[in-house]
Design a protein around this motif. Structure first.
Motif, PDB file in Angstrom:
ATOM      1  N   ASP A  59     -21.409 -19.739 -39.385  1.00  0.00           N
ATOM      2  CA  ASP A  59     -19.998 -20.019 -39.118  1.00  0.00           C
ATOM      3  C   ASP A  59     -19.841 -20.850 -37.846  1.00  0.00           C
ATOM      4  N   ASN A  60     -20.811 -21.725 -37.602  1.00  0.00           N
ATOM      5  CA  ASN A  60     -20.759 -22.634 -36.452  1.00  0.00           C
ATOM      6  C   ASN A  60     -20.705 -21.862 -35.130  1.00  0.00           C
ATOM      7  N   GLY A  61     -21.408 -20.729 -35.061  1.00  0.00           N
ATOM      8  CA  GLY A  61     -21.360 -19.909 -33.860  1.00  0.00           C
ATOM      9  C   GLY A  61     -22.601 -19.965 -32.993  1.00  0.00           C
ATOM     10  N   ARG A  62     -23.466 -20.894 -33.236  1.00  0.00           N
ATOM     11  CA  ARG A  62     -24.708 -20.976 -32.456  1.00  0.00           C
ATOM     12  C   ARG A  62     -24.398 -21.166 -30.972  1.00  0.00           C
ATOM     13  N   GLY A  63     -25.030 -20.336 -30.137  1.00  0.00           N
ATOM     14  CA  GLY A  63     -24.817 -20.421 -28.697  1.00  0.00           C
ATOM     15  C   GLY A  63     -23.630 -19.626 -28.205  1.00  0.00           C
ATOM     16  N   PHE A  64     -22.958 -18.911 -29.122  1.00  0.00           N
ATOM     17  CA  PHE A  64     -21.779 -18.126 -28.768  1.00  0.00           C
ATOM     18  C   PHE A  64     -21.899 -16.720 -29.343  1.00  0.00           C
ATOM     19  N   VAL A  65     -21.165 -15.789 -28.735  1.00  0.00           N
ATOM     20  CA  VAL A  65     -20.980 -14.480 -29.333  1.00  0.00           C
ATOM     21  C   VAL A  65     -19.901 -14.615 -30.403  1.00  0.00           C
ATOM     22  N   SER A  66     -20.211 -14.185 -31.614  1.00  0.00           N
ATOM     23  CA  SER A  66     -19.242 -14.249 -32.716  1.00  0.00           C
ATOM     24  C   SER A  66     -18.694 -12.840 -32.951  1.00  0.00           C
ATOM     25  N   MET A  67     -17.378 -12.719 -33.070  1.00  0.00           N
ATOM     26  CA  MET A  67     -16.738 -11.415 -33.236  1.00  0.00           C
ATOM     27  C   MET A  67     -15.725 -11.479 -34.370  1.00  0.00           C
ATOM     28  N   TYR A  68     -15.766 -10.467 -35.239  1.00  0.00           N
ATOM     29  CA  TYR A  68     -14.890 -10.440 -36.403  1.00  0.00           C
ATOM     30  C   TYR A  68     -14.322  -9.034 -36.596  1.00  0.00           C
ATOM     31  N   VAL A  69     -13.246  -8.965 -37.352  1.00  0.00           N
ATOM     32  CA  VAL A  69     -12.695  -7.699 -37.817  1.00  0.00           C
ATOM     33  C   VAL A  69     -12.746  -7.716 -39.335  1.00  0.00           C
ATOM     34  N   GLU A  70     -13.265  -6.619 -39.897  1.00  0.00           N
ATOM     35  CA  GLU A  70     -13.367  -6.502 -41.352  1.00  0.00           C
ATOM     36  C   GLU A  70     -12.471  -5.378 -41.838  1.00  0.00           C
ATOM     37  N   CYS A  71     -11.661  -5.663 -42.846  1.00  0.00           N
ATOM     38  CA  CYS A  71     -10.888  -4.631 -43.524  1.00  0.00           C
ATOM     39  C   CYS A  71     -11.805  -4.041 -44.590  1.00  0.00           C
ATOM     40  N   LEU A  72     -12.119  -2.754 -44.457  1.00  0.00           N
ATOM     41  CA  LEU A  72     -13.125  -2.149 -45.321  1.00  0.00           C
ATOM     42  C   LEU A  72     -12.668  -2.146 -46.777  1.00  0.00           C
ATOM     43  N   SER A  73     -13.598  -2.419 -47.651  1.00  0.00           N
ATOM     44  CA  SER A  73     -13.272  -2.612 -49.069  1.00  0.00           C
ATOM     45  C   SER A  73     -12.638  -1.388 -49.691  1.00  0.00           C
ATOM     46  N   SER A  74     -12.995  -0.189 -49.187  1.00  0.00           N
ATOM     47  CA  SER A  74     -12.458   1.028 -49.785  1.00  0.00           C
ATOM     48  C   SER A  74     -10.966   1.200 -49.532  1.00  0.00           C
ATOM     49  N   THR A  75     -10.455   0.477 -48.502  1.00  0.00           N
ATOM     50  CA  THR A  75      -9.033   0.604 -48.188  1.00  0.00           C
ATOM     51  C   THR A  75      -8.299  -0.719 -48.309  1.00  0.00           C
ATOM     52  N   THR A  76      -8.988  -1.757 -48.780  1.00  0.00           N
ATOM     53  CA  THR A  76      -8.333  -3.053 -48.915  1.00  0.00           C
ATOM     54  C   THR A  76      -7.239  -2.967 -49.969  1.00  0.00           C
ATOM     55  N   PRO A  77      -6.003  -3.270 -49.631  1.00  0.00           N
ATOM     56  CA  PRO A  77      -4.905  -3.126 -50.591  1.00  0.00           C
ATOM     57  C   PRO A  77      -4.879  -4.285 -51.587  1.00  0.00           C
ATOM     58  N   PRO A  78      -4.260  -4.075 -52.746  1.00  0.00           N
ATOM     59  CA  PRO A  78      -4.147  -5.161 -53.715  1.00  0.00           C
ATOM     60  C   PRO A  78      -3.209  -6.258 -53.225  1.00  0.00           C
ATOM     61  N   MET A  79      -2.307  -5.913 -52.290  1.00  0.00           N
ATOM     62  CA  MET A  79      -1.385  -6.895 -51.742  1.00  0.00           C
ATOM     63  C   MET A  79      -1.849  -7.324 -50.350  1.00  0.00           C
ATOM     64  N   ASP A  80      -1.257  -8.400 -49.823  1.00  0.00           N
ATOM     65  CA  ASP A  80      -1.661  -8.936 -48.533  1.00  0.00           C
ATOM     66  C   ASP A  80      -1.286  -7.993 -47.397  1.00  0.00           C
ATOM     67  N   VAL A  81      -2.151  -7.949 -46.388  1.00  0.00           N
ATOM     68  CA  VAL A  81      -1.878  -7.257 -45.138  1.00  0.00           C
ATOM     69  C   VAL A  81      -1.977  -8.288 -44.030  1.00  0.00           C
ATOM     70  N   PHE A  82      -0.950  -8.392 -43.188  1.00  0.00           N
ATOM     71  CA  PHE A  82      -0.915  -9.369 -42.112  1.00  0.00           C
ATOM     72  C   PHE A  82      -1.145  -8.669 -40.781  1.00  0.00           C
ATOM     73  N   ALA A  83      -1.937  -9.305 -39.910  1.00  0.00           N
ATOM     74  CA  ALA A  83      -2.291  -8.652 -38.651  1.00  0.00           C
ATOM     75  C   ALA A  83      -2.586  -9.667 -37.556  1.00  0.00           C
ATOM     76  N   HIS A  84      -2.300  -9.246 -36.311  1.00  0.00           N
ATOM     77  CA  HIS A  84      -2.747  -9.965 -35.106  1.00  0.00           C
ATOM     78  C   HIS A  84      -4.083  -9.382 -34.685  1.00  0.00           C
ATOM     79  N   LEU A  85      -5.014 -10.240 -34.250  1.00  0.00           N
ATOM     80  CA  LEU A  85      -6.337  -9.793 -33.821  1.00  0.00           C
ATOM     81  C   LEU A  85      -6.567 -10.132 -32.354  1.00  0.00           C
ATOM     82  N   THR A  86      -7.120  -9.177 -31.619  1.00  0.00           N
ATOM     83  CA  THR A  86      -7.524  -9.407 -30.235  1.00  0.00           C
ATOM     84  C   THR A  86      -8.908  -8.805 -30.035  1.00  0.00           C
TER      85      THR A  86
END
Length: 297
Positions: A59-86
């Protein structure tokens, strides 16, 4: 992975403590390429912090710390969930957390469960002991916060592209350090352009221009405006125009953005003034989007 490596909608600041319900993990040695935090809950959904301490090269992250948030599949809703990430990284030197906020609302759904930053912090900075990110026991502390949000409103649809032309007469004889253009309207705000014909303190000897909110314009707490700008110093003898582009967020703490031209002022006077000693500047700009109430400000 959902990246915004070169996204201008990234804000960095320091804070004493992360928001409540944040996920914090301490990692030692950083021998592995990928770490996943225990699940944490926010907004009725379960999440997980994913850290690539050496960078996510896919994901073009060479030389950097890459950080992500994952919505776990067991609780992923069928509809969209919108969120701010920090995201957070603790500094022992500052006794604070470096907060890296993506101000754009992210949409999670069954087909897109991961969002984050492939270039959150350079590995060089992380390993620099003077920065304080290496804690006692050779540990690093990372964190993430997820805040539920409403679907983003496409406010840019009715905000038109704007073009503004400015002629500065008797340019070579200017005695003042700066020139201010007439006010022009863009989006819902008034703006001005300031030109430093002899350069400013940071760009000595280089032509420098600032786009800024006009006097009397105010931004409310949490209000942010994303603008796309192209400035040209026109070539009166042909088409060799000087062009600078900028994509940026304007907020209360950053009301002005500079666009230094990459040519010494002496060469500007030789090549970019017409026979009447006039310098002509074009600015093309648009408000791409506006946020009225950023929850982290």
């Amino acid at each position: 992975m959902g990246s915004c490596a070169s996204d201008p909608a990234i804000l960095k600041s320091w804070r004493k403590t992360p928001p409540p319900a944040s996920s914090l993990v301490r990692l030692s040695q950083l021998a592995n390429d990928k770490y996943e935090s225990p699940p944490f809950s926010s907004g009725g959904h379960n999440w997980r912090l994913v850290v690539y301490p050496k960078g996510n090269e896919e994901d073009n992250g060479r030389g950097f710390v890459s950080m992500y948030v994952e919505c776990l599949s067991s609780t992923t809703p069928p509809m969209d969930v919108f969120a701010h990430l920090t995201f957070f990284v603790f500094s022992e030197e500052e006794k604070k957390y470096l907060s890296i906020q993506d101000v754009e609302v992210k949409r999670f759904n069954s087909s897109k469960t991961v969002w984050g930053l492939s270039q959150a912090l350079s590995v060089e900075t992380l390993k620099d002991r003077a920065k304080g990110f290496i804690l006692y026991g050779e540990e690093h502390e990372f964190g993430a916060h997820v805040k539920m949000a409403s679907p983003p409103v496409p406010v840019d649809l009715n905000l038109p592209f704007h073009k503004f032309s400015w002629s500065i007469r008797d340019f070579s004889g200017l005695k003042q350090n700066d020139c201010v253009s007439k006010t022009f309207h863009m989006g819902e705000k008034n703006w001005t352009l300031t030109l430093y014909p002899k350069g400013d303190s940071e760009t000595d000897g280089q032509l420098h221009q600032n786009l800024l909110l006009a006097d009397g314009e105010t931004l409310m707490r949490g209000e942010m405006i994303f603008v796309r700008v192209q400035l040209q110093v026109l070539d009166p003898h042909g088409s060799n125009h000087l062009t600078e582009s900028l994509n940026c967020w304007v907020m209360a703490s950053t009301r002005a953005y500079g666009l230094p031209q990459s040519m010494p002022c002496a060469e500007i006077q030789e090549a970019y003034l017409d026979r009447e000693d006039t310098l002509k500047v074009d600015i093309e700009c648009e408000v791409v989007k506006a946020i009225k109430n950023n929850p982290f400000f």
